[in-house]
Design an enzyme around this catalytic site. Structure first.
Site, PDB file in Angstrom:
ATOM      1  CD  GLU B 217     -12.642 -23.684 -40.715  1.00 37.12           C
ATOM      2  OE1 GLU B 217     -13.488 -24.367 -40.143  1.00 37.12           O
ATOM      3  OE2 GLU B 217     -12.023 -22.764 -40.148  1.00 37.12           O
ATOM      4  CG  HIS B 255     -12.829 -21.683 -36.801  1.00 35.11           C
ATOM      5  ND1 HIS B 255     -13.080 -22.830 -37.509  1.00 35.11           N
ATOM      6  CD2 HIS B 255     -13.103 -21.969 -35.512  1.00 35.11           C
ATOM      7  CE1 HIS B 255     -13.482 -23.772 -36.674  1.00 35.11           C
ATOM      8  NE2 HIS B 255     -13.514 -23.277 -35.458  1.00 35.11           N
TER       9      HIS B 255
END
Lengths: 400, 298
Positions: B217, B255
């Site tokens: 990511e 996150h």
């Protein structure tokens, strides 16, 4: 989490990082009083918003500049009156700008030289990294791109802390001689603040060498580690609820991770990685995501219902895509939550639901038997295509 | 073979009596994993569900059970301490599931583990699964919170930061008839114990693993470092996916590690570098398995 400049000054004072005298004010009267109380002879008035570029910003009223140097308490009051309650637009705020609710009245210092100083946590080395440059007051990304030699990076061992030789090395690189002592003091104090307050970044741009050989932090930008706020109630209390969107606040109250975006397809997803990926696939198929929304790895029915309310409060939303990979949790419970929320809100928008994992077949039955106009999808790709198609045809035929 | 764990791995659970830890301990036991002990200070001598012995310290638990791996489910404020205790007790593989650990704590843990023989996976991760050979992959080793039944034993290694995105990839593989050797969720925090590159090295050396899915990511450079290593070292086909192409810069996307800082850590930049390094990049998360199979010649 970010804080305002006047709050940064509070932290600087607590840790002994020198900064110009200053006070915060919420009304022109308070600003006038602060200007008189400070016992200084040159004043600066600064609009307090969570965005950079204030000096070159413009108020929607037409007033130029969010930072003004003035020569009397009366002038402080007049400038404060033109800032407070007005919306300031800077390069970083976007066109909507930010409402100025407070100003800081401070001492205007006479500048000989300006430096850049930041401490941040470097992910690659897993260590604090100090960045300094002689190009103070400039955009550091531009300095880095154009003259990388003018930037020094120094890594600190997390168990040993900042060493004296490292401070000497930094002072040497900045060409500091008579002011090396004051700069070293500032740097040690700032490092202590960085560690003890669980900062992920602190940036002072510029650190100013004054004409009387002082070193002061003229402006500061802080980022705190959200995970560590539980042990810093005094910093949590600095959070300015006016700087976050109302939907983001509502989401936080339900332990949901929500970030509003400019598109029109709302997403409700479990897990941060899958939530990002869902936004990406909507865009890939020609849609625009309206938000990032992670209901957590194991979403509860209540969270799904709360999330539903939040995404429907965004007036730009023209369709909803629910994408849940319920590995452990029962998909049927999520499906029941979706049906209940849709009934309660009177579903007027296209809704595509993809539920995968534990008890997914029963979940599909629940959705189909609800009598509501819910489209179920077989997988993430199918779901993204269906919601994009539904929103596009819905916006062409708004009466349908 | 597999990496890090197999059917015989003996596993401890730190925080076995907490709600979250207890629930996932039961699921691992049902899956057939050898959970041989639990650790909860002050509850030593008791048994979890009348079966699994509980100890006050990790040291005692290791000595009595011969465990070589530990799953940590303790709250964030105590997690750094739990990791260090496991390392001190000589646990070879420490898997920290806990989300929300202050990054300064992890910075110190990482520095302290530099001289340790223990490997840390996580924190803020779904854990690891080496699927078993039974029905719905029963009999495997499940450490953490991943759903066991979506797996199938086979030859694809999966490494990812994210939990649900890993399940997505695993489920796509299983539905297409391809099983997994080991699936490793390395975690979404800025400081983690095991990197994408560490796992790629292990997959490269594992004879059972024939192909790899690497999921990353935005934020940091771990995926890029792994890809550059793979270009010159990895002999096995890799498919990759990078989440966050639509993420706005400077915002933390769930996150703690998922935040775009500079030009190099955007999804676009990472995808480009992965492709340059010979990794087949999946255009969407819907085709991660398909992209691997095409690249693999299946």
């Amino acid at each position: 989490m970010n804080i305002h400049e006047y709050q940064a000054k509070e932290l600087f004072d607590r840790f002994g990082v020198p900064s110009p005298k200053g006070k915060v004010a919420a009304t022109p009267g308070e600003a006038y009083q602060a200007a008189k109380d400070l016992a200084i002879s040159s004043w600066v008035v600064k609009a307090q918003i969570h965005a950079g570029g204030r000096g070159k910003g413009t108020f929607k009223s037409g007033f130029q500049g969010g930072v003004h140097v003035v020569d009397s308490p009366d002038a402080v009051r007049d400038v404060a009156a033109r800032m407070l309650g007005e919306v300031l637009v800077t390069q970083q705020t976007g066109a909507t700008g930010r409402l100025v609710r407070k100003v800081m009245v401070g001492e205007s210092v006479s500048i000989r030289r300006e430096f850049y100083l930041a401490i941040l946590l470097d992910r690659q080395t897993c260590r604090p990294m100090i960045i300094v440059s002689t190009e103070g007051g400039m955009n550091i990304e531009e300095v880095s791109a154009r003259t990388p030699a003018k930037i020094l990076r120094e890594f600190i061992h997390p168990l040993a802390g900042l060493q004296a030789y490292q401070v000497r090395k930094i002072c040497r690189a900045l060409g500091l001689v008579t002011t090396a002592g004051p700069f070293g003091h500032l740097l040690h104090s700032l490092y202590k603040l960085f560690i003890e307050c669980d900062c992920s970044m602190v940036e002072i741009n510029p650190v100013v060498e004054t004409t009387d050989n002082q070193m002061v932090a003229l402006d500061a930008k802080f980022n705190f580690d959200d995970n560590a706020l539980y042990r810093h109630p005094e910093i949590s209390a600095m959070r300015d609820p006016d700087e976050a969107g109302p939907l983001e606040l509502a989401a936080a109250a339900h332990a949901l991770n929500y970030i509003g975006l400019d598109g029109n397809i709302a997403c409700l997803v479990n897990g941060a990685g899958l939530a990002m990926a869902t936004m990406d696939i909507i865009k890939h198929h020609g849609g625009e995501p309206a938000n990032f929304l992670d209901v957590g790895g194991g979403a509860s029915t209540e969270q799904v219902a709360a999330a539903f309310d939040i995404i429907l409060s965004d007036p730009n939303v023209k369709g909803i895509f629910i994408n849940i990979f319920g590995g452990i949790m029962d998909c049927n419970i999520v499906a029941q939550g979706v049906v209940a929320a849709a009934r309660k809100t009177g579903l007027a928008l296209p809704l595509v639901v993809r539920l995968e994992g534990n008890n997914a077949d029963a979940a599909k039955t629940t959705l189909n038997a609800s009598g509501l106009d819910i489209v179920s999808a077989d997988d993430i790709d199918d779901g993204a295509r269906k919601i994009v198609a539904a929103v596009n045809s819905h916006s062409r035929n708004p009466d349908l | 073979m597999s990496i890090l764990i197999d059917e015989n791995t003996r596993v401890l659970v730190q925080g076995i009596t907490g709600g979250f830890g207890a629930r996932h301990t039961r699921l691992s036991l049902e899956y057939g994993t050898k959970i041989v002990g639990g650790v909860t200070p002050t509850k030593g001598g008791q048994r979890f569900d009348d079966k699994v012995p509980i100890f006050d310290t990790v040291g005692e638990a290791v000595q009595e059970t011969g465990a070589t791996a530990s799953a940590i489910f303790v709250p964030p404020a105590f997690a750094a301490d739990a990791i260090l205790e496991a390392a001190d007790a000589g646990v070879q593989l420490i898997v920290c599931i806990t989300e929300g650990i202050p990054v300064m704590d992890m910075m110190r843990v990482k520095a302290l583990l530099a001289d340790s023989k223990s490997r840390l996976v996580g924190p803020n991760c779904p854990g690891l699964v080496t699927p078993g050979h039974g029905a719905k992959s029963h009999g495997g080793c499940r450490i953490g919170i991943a759903p066991g039944y979506i797996h199938k034993r086979g030859n694809v290694g999966v490494v990812s930061r994210s939990g649900t995105l890993t399940y997505e990839a695993v489920w796509q593989l299983t539905r297409l008839g391809y099983g997994q050797s080991t699936c490793v969720g390395i975690g979404g925090d800025p400081i983690i114990g095991t990197s994408h590159m560490d796992v790629l090295r292990m997959f490269n050396d594992d004879p059972e693993t024939e192909a790899i899915i690497l999921i990353g990511e935005i934020g940091g450079s771990a995926e890029v470092d792994a890809a550059r290593w793979a270009l010159t070292h990895c002999r096995k086909p890799i498919a990759g996916f990078i989440a966050g192409a639509t993420a706005p810069a400077g915002r933390r996307m769930g996150h703690a590690g998922a935040i775009v800082g500079g030009e190099e850590d955007t999804a676009m930049a990472k995808q480009r570098i992965l492709a340059e390094c010979g990794i087949a990049v999946a255009e969407t998360p819907g085709v991660m398995a398909r992209t691997l199979l095409d690249h693999w010649g299946k």
